[in-house]
Design an enzyme around this catalytic site. Structure first.
Site, PDB file in Angstrom:
ATOM      1  N   ASP A   1       0.347 -11.480  -7.151  1.00  0.00           N
ATOM      2  CA  ASP A   1       1.089 -12.692  -6.788  1.00  0.00           C
ATOM      3  C   ASP A   1       1.855 -12.408  -5.495  1.00  0.00           C
ATOM      4  OD1 ASP A   1       2.162 -15.159  -6.725  1.00  0.00           O
ATOM      5  OD2 ASP A   1       3.484 -14.917  -8.457  1.00  0.00           O
TER       6      ASP A   1
ATOM      7  N   ARG B   1      -9.397  -5.458   1.669  1.00  0.00           N
ATOM      8  CA  ARG B   1      -8.815  -5.231   2.998  1.00  0.00           C
ATOM      9  C   ARG B   1      -8.126  -6.530   3.432  1.00  0.00           C
ATOM     10  NH1 ARG B   1     -14.505  -4.639   4.144  1.00  0.00           N
ATOM     11  NH2 ARG B   1     -15.415  -6.522   5.062  1.00  0.00           N
TER      12      ARG B   1
ATOM     13  N   SER C   1      -0.150   0.942   2.204  1.00  0.00           N
ATOM     14  CA  SER C   1      -1.363   0.119   2.283  1.00  0.00           C
ATOM     15  C   SER C   1      -2.290   0.676   3.350  1.00  0.00           C
ATOM     16  CB  SER C   1      -1.013  -1.325   2.622  1.00  0.00           C
ATOM     17  OG  SER C   1      -2.217  -2.005   2.935  1.00  0.00           O
TER      18      SER C   1
ATOM     19  N   THR D   1      -3.230  -2.002   6.969  1.00  0.00           N
ATOM     20  CA  THR D   1      -2.488  -2.280   8.199  1.00  0.00           C
ATOM     21  C   THR D   1      -2.519  -0.972   8.981  1.00  0.00           C
ATOM     22  OG1 THR D   1      -1.084  -3.923   7.142  1.00  0.00           O
ATOM     23  CG2 THR D   1      -0.234  -2.934   9.171  1.00  0.00           C
TER      24      THR D   1
ATOM     25  N   GLY E   1      -5.703   2.223 -11.890  1.00  0.00           N
ATOM     26  CA  GLY E   1      -6.761   2.347 -12.883  1.00  0.00           C
ATOM     27  C   GLY E   1      -6.330   2.174 -14.320  1.00  0.00           C
TER      28      GLY E   1
HETATM   29  C1  LIG Z   1      -6.610  -7.379  -4.189  1.00  0.00           C
HETATM   30  C2  LIG Z   1      -5.476  -6.400  -4.141  1.00  0.00           C
HETATM   31  C3  LIG Z   1      -4.384  -6.659  -3.341  1.00  0.00           C
HETATM   32  C4  LIG Z   1      -3.332  -5.745  -3.288  1.00  0.00           C
HETATM   33  N1  LIG Z   1      -2.251  -6.029  -2.515  1.00  0.00           N
HETATM   34  C5  LIG Z   1      -1.201  -5.173  -2.501  1.00  0.00           C
HETATM   35  C6  LIG Z   1      -0.041  -5.463  -1.744  1.00  0.00           C
HETATM   36  O1  LIG Z   1       0.063  -6.500  -1.099  1.00  0.00           O
HETATM   37  N2  LIG Z   1       0.969  -4.546  -1.747  1.00  0.00           N
HETATM   38  C7  LIG Z   1       0.904  -3.387  -2.474  1.00  0.00           C
HETATM   39  O2  LIG Z   1       1.839  -2.601  -2.460  1.00  0.00           O
HETATM   40  N3  LIG Z   1      -0.171  -3.101  -3.221  1.00  0.00           N
HETATM   41  C8  LIG Z   1      -1.222  -3.965  -3.253  1.00  0.00           C
HETATM   42  N4  LIG Z   1      -2.312  -3.675  -4.011  1.00  0.00           N
HETATM   43  C9  LIG Z   1      -2.352  -2.388  -4.754  1.00  0.00           C
HETATM   44  C10 LIG Z   1      -1.910  -2.536  -6.198  1.00  0.00           C
HETATM   45  O3  LIG Z   1      -0.568  -2.933  -6.299  1.00  0.00           O
HETATM   46  C11 LIG Z   1      -2.078  -1.203  -6.946  1.00  0.00           C
HETATM   47  O4  LIG Z   1      -1.225  -0.251  -6.352  1.00  0.00           O
HETATM   48  C12 LIG Z   1      -3.506  -0.677  -6.892  1.00  0.00           C
HETATM   49  O5  LIG Z   1      -4.435  -1.717  -6.936  1.00  0.00           O
HETATM   50  C13 LIG Z   1      -3.804   0.295  -8.030  1.00  0.00           C
HETATM   51  O6  LIG Z   1      -3.638  -0.335  -9.285  1.00  0.00           O
HETATM   52  P1  LIG Z   1      -4.885  -0.964 -10.105  1.00  0.00           P
HETATM   53  O7  LIG Z   1      -5.955   0.095 -10.146  1.00  0.00           O
HETATM   54  O8  LIG Z   1      -4.311  -1.282 -11.470  1.00  0.00           O
HETATM   55  O9  LIG Z   1      -5.297  -2.168  -9.370  1.00  0.00           O
HETATM   56  C14 LIG Z   1      -3.381  -4.563  -4.064  1.00  0.00           C
HETATM   57  C15 LIG Z   1      -4.478  -4.325  -4.898  1.00  0.00           C
HETATM   58  C16 LIG Z   1      -5.515  -5.223  -4.941  1.00  0.00           C
HETATM   59  C17 LIG Z   1      -6.692  -4.943  -5.852  1.00  0.00           C
END
Ligand SMILES: Cc1cc2nc3c(=O)[nH]c(=O)nc-3n(C[C@H](O)[C@H](O)[C@H](O)COP(=O)(O)O)c2cc1C
Length: 348
Positions: free
Chosen positions: A62, A109, A170, A173, A283
């Site tokens: 979100d 990305r 991230s 960027t 994960g």
């Molecule tokens: C589509 C997408 C967008 C994301 N955007 C952000 C972001 O704007 N800022 C951020 O700190 N992490 C962002 N993340 C990273 C997630 O917060 C998280 O650190 C990462 O996906 C690992 O957790 P997961 O394996 O449960 O997805 C994003 C991840 C995904 C998949």
């Protein structure tokens, strides 16, 4: 049943369109919104924040705080919205979000597409009472002074949130992750902290760091009053992938990130002597995964990618599962189980 059917449909639609539809669906009566899962075992103190359970929403789902009200009732113990940058920006050209179904993973990305911190904070200010909600802050892509961007976003957000997370991790960027370095990080933190007032400030780090880098970040965070470290963001590694989409550029999340991010977590636990509250991300797709992060050193966890495959109700299922696992193993709280397997992860 309804969620299962919705997932089947959304799984066939372009991932970014599907994401927008899912966020909108949260505002309808069909969304599974049981309210925060609570139990005496699950009650957690995260850097002074009282969480009903340790299962949080990771940043990025979100980004614009457009569904905070419903998300607060989805079973989570806390939410993180954003990343918010000082000025709105549209992010990278599409397509920029890819499902790697065979690997239960996602590559994105997006590049901090968001409405800008002022608009996002306006929505947060209007949220109902309930679980703690934080904002993840970042720098604009074309910023000439990135450290100043974090200070700006902190100043704008501090009165309307329960915590703020400084995102220097991230991969989308250019050169943003260099801000984790020993030269840049202390100055950046100093500037952001000066604007934070009493707000707990978290730091979100990458999974692609050496042990020396993790140690240096841990020391800098402790010296500069960081309240918690969020480990980790997405990875640039492509190890072990089988899906044909695996060579897309961007950050990889989901199942292939689990072990890598958990090792970083355990290393942080070790480097901080268990003194720094840690949020384990990467994960998590089941209660067993969340419990493993806790035993590696996390006091709370977050998830995102697994919900794109298993639905929003996964949050409450995980929280209930962790509750049962703690009780089964004779732990009275998350804090009691925290870090008991950290040393095992360091040997891997
Ligand atoms: C589509 C997408 C967008 C994301 N955007 C952000 C972001 O704007 N800022 C951020 O700190 N992490 C962002 N993340 C990273 C997630 O917060 C998280 O650190 C990462 O996906 C690992 O957790 P997961 O394996 O449960 O997805 C994003 C991840 C995904 C998949």
């Amino acid at each position: 049943m309804i969620e299962y059917a919705a997932l089947a449909v959304l799984g066939r639609v372009d991932p970014e369109i599907s994401h927008g539809l899912a966020l909108r669906a949260l505002h309808t009566p069909l969304a599974p919104l049981p309210g925060p899962v609570r139990s005496p075992h699950l009650d957690v103190d995260l850097a002074g924040l009282r969480l009903p359970n340790p299962v949080g929403l990771a940043a990025g789902l979100d980004k614009n705080a457009s569904a905070v009200g419903p998300l607060m009732r989805a079973g989570f113990g806390f939410l993180e919205v954003g990343t918010a940058t000082p000025r709105p920006q549209s992010g990278n050209p599409r397509p920029r979000l890819f499902r790697l179904r065979r690997d239960r993973a996602v590559i994105n990305r997006l590049g901090f597409n968001n409405d800008g911190v002022e608009a996002i904070v306006g929505r947060l200010a209007a949220r109902p009472n309930g679980i703690p909600v934080g904002i993840n802050i970042g720098a604009n892509r074309d910023s000439e002074d990135r450290a100043a961007d974090y200070a700006h976003a902190m100043r704008a957000a501090r009165k309307c949130v329960d915590f703020a997370t400084i995102n220097v991790s991230s991969p989308n960027t250019e050169n943003l992750r260099d801000l984790q370095g020993e030269q840049a990080l202390p100055a950046l933190l100093e500037g952001a902290m000066a604007e934070s007032g009493d707000l707990p400030v978290f730091l979100k780090i990458a999974p692609d760091l050496s042990d020396e880098q993790i140690g240096a970040i841990a020391r800098t965070a402790m010296e500069n009053g960081v309240a918690a470290i969020v480990a980790t963001n997405t990875t640039v590694s492509r190890d072990g992938l089988t899906d044909r989409r695996s060579d897309e550029q961007g950050g990889l999340s989901g199942r292939p990130l689990f072990a890598r991010s958990t090792r970083v977590l355990a290393r942080l636990f070790h480097e901080t002597g268990g003194e720094m509250p840690l949020v384990g991300v990467g994960g998590v797709a089941s209660a067993a995964d969340a419990y493993a992060k806790i035993k590696a050193g996390a006091i709370a966890v977050q998830l995102y990618t697994a919900m794109t495959y298993f639905g929003i109700s996964l949050a409450s299922r995980i929280a209930r599962g962790v509750d049962e696992m703690l009780a089964h193993d004779g732990f009275a709280s998350v804090a009691e189980a925290r870090g008991i397997h950290a040393a095992d992860w360091l040997r891997q």
